[in-house]
Write a protein that holds these residues in place. Structure first.
Motif, PDB file in Angstrom:
ATOM      1  N   VAL A 123      46.889  56.597  30.707  1.00  0.00           N
ATOM      2  CA  VAL A 123      48.218  56.513  31.309  1.00  0.00           C
ATOM      3  C   VAL A 123      48.137  55.740  32.617  1.00  0.00           C
ATOM      4  O   VAL A 123      48.969  54.868  32.902  1.00  0.00           O
ATOM      5  CB  VAL A 123      48.787  57.925  31.557  1.00  0.00           C
ATOM      6  CG1 VAL A 123      50.096  57.851  32.347  1.00  0.00           C
ATOM      7  CG2 VAL A 123      49.008  58.647  30.234  1.00  0.00           C
ATOM      8  N   SER A 124      47.127  56.062  33.413  1.00  0.00           N
ATOM      9  CA  SER A 124      46.921  55.373  34.687  1.00  0.00           C
ATOM     10  C   SER A 124      46.764  53.872  34.486  1.00  0.00           C
ATOM     11  O   SER A 124      47.423  53.065  35.148  1.00  0.00           O
ATOM     12  CB  SER A 124      45.680  55.941  35.379  1.00  0.00           C
ATOM     13  OG  SER A 124      45.229  55.105  36.417  1.00  0.00           O
ATOM     14  N   ALA A 125      45.902  53.478  33.568  1.00  0.00           N
ATOM     15  CA  ALA A 125      45.625  52.057  33.332  1.00  0.00           C
ATOM     16  C   ALA A 125      46.873  51.322  32.862  1.00  0.00           C
ATOM     17  O   ALA A 125      47.148  50.193  33.289  1.00  0.00           O
ATOM     18  CB  ALA A 125      44.505  51.914  32.304  1.00  0.00           C
ATOM     19  N   GLN A 126      47.637  51.961  32.000  1.00  0.00           N
ATOM     20  CA  GLN A 126      48.870  51.338  31.490  1.00  0.00           C
ATOM     21  C   GLN A 126      49.870  51.099  32.616  1.00  0.00           C
ATOM     22  O   GLN A 126      50.493  50.030  32.692  1.00  0.00           O
ATOM     23  CB  GLN A 126      49.478  52.222  30.411  1.00  0.00           C
ATOM     24  CG  GLN A 126      50.732  51.636  29.767  1.00  0.00           C
ATOM     25  CD  GLN A 126      51.297  52.547  28.687  1.00  0.00           C
ATOM     26  OE1 GLN A 126      51.200  53.765  28.775  1.00  0.00           O
ATOM     27  NE2 GLN A 126      51.868  51.955  27.655  1.00  0.00           N
ATOM     28  N   ARG A 127      50.013  52.067  33.495  1.00  0.00           N
ATOM     29  CA  ARG A 127      50.967  51.930  34.594  1.00  0.00           C
ATOM     30  C   ARG A 127      50.525  50.866  35.590  1.00  0.00           C
ATOM     31  O   ARG A 127      51.348  50.090  36.084  1.00  0.00           O
ATOM     32  CB  ARG A 127      51.159  53.274  35.287  1.00  0.00           C
ATOM     33  CG  ARG A 127      51.905  54.291  34.439  1.00  0.00           C
ATOM     34  CD  ARG A 127      52.048  55.616  35.147  1.00  0.00           C
ATOM     35  NE  ARG A 127      52.802  56.584  34.369  1.00  0.00           N
ATOM     36  CZ  ARG A 127      53.000  57.839  34.753  1.00  0.00           C
ATOM     37  NH1 ARG A 127      52.507  58.272  35.914  1.00  0.00           N
ATOM     38  NH2 ARG A 127      53.689  58.668  33.992  1.00  0.00           N
ATOM     39  N   VAL A 128      49.228  50.828  35.905  1.00  0.00           N
ATOM     40  CA  VAL A 128      48.729  49.820  36.840  1.00  0.00           C
ATOM     41  C   VAL A 128      48.916  48.426  36.257  1.00  0.00           C
ATOM     42  O   VAL A 128      49.348  47.499  36.946  1.00  0.00           O
ATOM     43  CB  VAL A 128      47.240  50.081  37.177  1.00  0.00           C
ATOM     44  CG1 VAL A 128      46.662  48.914  37.965  1.00  0.00           C
ATOM     45  CG2 VAL A 128      47.094  51.369  37.975  1.00  0.00           C
ATOM     46  N   ALA A 129      48.624  48.265  34.975  1.00  0.00           N
ATOM     47  CA  ALA A 129      48.794  46.962  34.319  1.00  0.00           C
ATOM     48  C   ALA A 129      50.259  46.538  34.321  1.00  0.00           C
ATOM     49  O   ALA A 129      50.578  45.349  34.459  1.00  0.00           O
ATOM     50  CB  ALA A 129      48.262  47.023  32.895  1.00  0.00           C
ATOM     51  N   GLU A 173      47.421  63.478  46.264  1.00  0.00           N
ATOM     52  CA  GLU A 173      46.212  62.867  45.711  1.00  0.00           C
ATOM     53  C   GLU A 173      46.408  62.499  44.243  1.00  0.00           C
ATOM     54  O   GLU A 173      47.347  62.961  43.587  1.00  0.00           O
ATOM     55  CB  GLU A 173      45.031  63.838  45.841  1.00  0.00           C
ATOM     56  CG  GLU A 173      44.643  64.194  47.268  1.00  0.00           C
ATOM     57  CD  GLU A 173      43.843  63.111  47.971  1.00  0.00           C
ATOM     58  OE1 GLU A 173      43.534  62.078  47.334  1.00  0.00           O
ATOM     59  OE2 GLU A 173      43.520  63.303  49.160  1.00  0.00           O
ATOM     60  N   GLY A 174      45.483  61.681  43.742  1.00  0.00           N
ATOM     61  CA  GLY A 174      45.495  61.306  42.332  1.00  0.00           C
ATOM     62  C   GLY A 174      44.906  59.924  42.135  1.00  0.00           C
ATOM     63  O   GLY A 174      44.763  59.149  43.081  1.00  0.00           O
ATOM     64  N   ILE A 175      44.552  59.616  40.898  1.00  0.00           N
ATOM     65  CA  ILE A 175      44.023  58.298  40.584  1.00  0.00           C
ATOM     66  C   ILE A 175      45.149  57.276  40.626  1.00  0.00           C
ATOM     67  O   ILE A 175      46.301  57.607  40.908  1.00  0.00           O
ATOM     68  CB  ILE A 175      43.301  58.295  39.215  1.00  0.00           C
ATOM     69  CG1 ILE A 175      44.256  58.704  38.083  1.00  0.00           C
ATOM     70  CG2 ILE A 175      42.085  59.219  39.250  1.00  0.00           C
ATOM     71  CD1 ILE A 175      43.633  58.602  36.685  1.00  0.00           C
ATOM     72  N   GLU A 176      44.810  56.022  40.325  1.00  0.00           N
ATOM     73  CA  GLU A 176      45.808  54.953  40.392  1.00  0.00           C
ATOM     74  C   GLU A 176      46.927  55.199  39.364  1.00  0.00           C
ATOM     75  O   GLU A 176      46.703  55.739  38.285  1.00  0.00           O
ATOM     76  CB  GLU A 176      45.153  53.594  40.089  1.00  0.00           C
ATOM     77  CG  GLU A 176      43.808  53.371  40.757  1.00  0.00           C
ATOM     78  CD  GLU A 176      43.852  53.543  42.250  1.00  0.00           C
ATOM     79  OE1 GLU A 176      44.763  52.978  42.879  1.00  0.00           O
ATOM     80  OE2 GLU A 176      42.985  54.239  42.784  1.00  0.00           O
TER      81      GLU A 176
END
Length: 207
Positions: free
Chosen positions: A141-147, A9-12
């Motif tokens: 961190v999540s947002a940076q990786r998704v972008a 599990e985990g966010i994006e």
């Protein structure tokens, strides 16, 4: 002999897919038969429901409709793939399961957790994962990786940072309430460190 059921599990952007593969390899190297799957999805019908959920614009699907579709896909997934694999004695590794529903639809969308628990009982009975790995990272961190993927975003990935903060909080609440089942790994670390920590936890749990 019943098989083993492990969920990730985990966010994006926390590396679920990469680490699902790592965990699958860990058990295959022990000589186990491993089934890797995901939610929503995992079967032809459940994958069709997944596409419906992810491709429908936010305003085109109510929160209740989204929740019920998640459990419709899960019911088919359990019936056609997960339960038969466990009955054969296989190790099933699933990218997200019902914890994601509590985190995304419960905390993220603000839906009542009691209603989700009712659906969980209806669809799953007493089946719960033997182990859940929560890959945790800050939403920045999540947002940076998704972008950094450079890919088109689905309806969840398009949500604002506040939504993912609520989802992450939901996951951490679940981990606090279920410490015997859910183990938290810092996914903001370099991948080699994340996987070293994962191996340590798997060695302890399944030695």
């Amino acid at each position: 002999m019943a098989g083993r059921f492990i969920t990730i599990e985990g966010i994006e952007g926390v590396g679920k897919s990469t680490n699902v593969d790592f965990i699958a390899r860990y058990f295959r190297e022990r000589g186990e038969t491993v089934v890797v799957t995901r939610e929503p999805g995992g079967t032809e019908l459940a994958e069709a429901i997944r596409r419906l959920i992810l491709d429908t614009p936010r305003e085109g699907l109510s929160d209740t409709g989204e929740l019920l579709l998640m459990f419709a896909a899960r019911a088919e997934h359990l019936h056609s793939l997960i339960r038969p694999a466990l009955a054969r004695g296989d190790t099933v590794i699933c990218d997200r399961f019902t914890d994601a529903t509590f985190a995304y639809q419960g905390s993220g969308r603000g839906m009542d957790w009691g209603r989700i628990e009712t659906l969980q009982t209806l669809v799953q009975g007493d089946l719960r994962p033997d182990l859940t790995v929560l890959l945790d990272a800050d939403t920045a961190v999540s947002a940076q990786r998704v972008a950094g993927r450079g890919e088109a975003k689905d309806r969840f990935e398009q949500e604002r940072a506040e939504f993912f903060a609520r989802v992450r909080a939901g996951y951490l609440r679940l981990a606090a309430e279920n410490p015997q089942r859910i183990t938290v790994v810092d996914a903001a670390q370099p991948l080699v460190d994340v996987q070293a920590r994962l191996k340590e936890k798997l060695d302890v749990r399944f030695k």
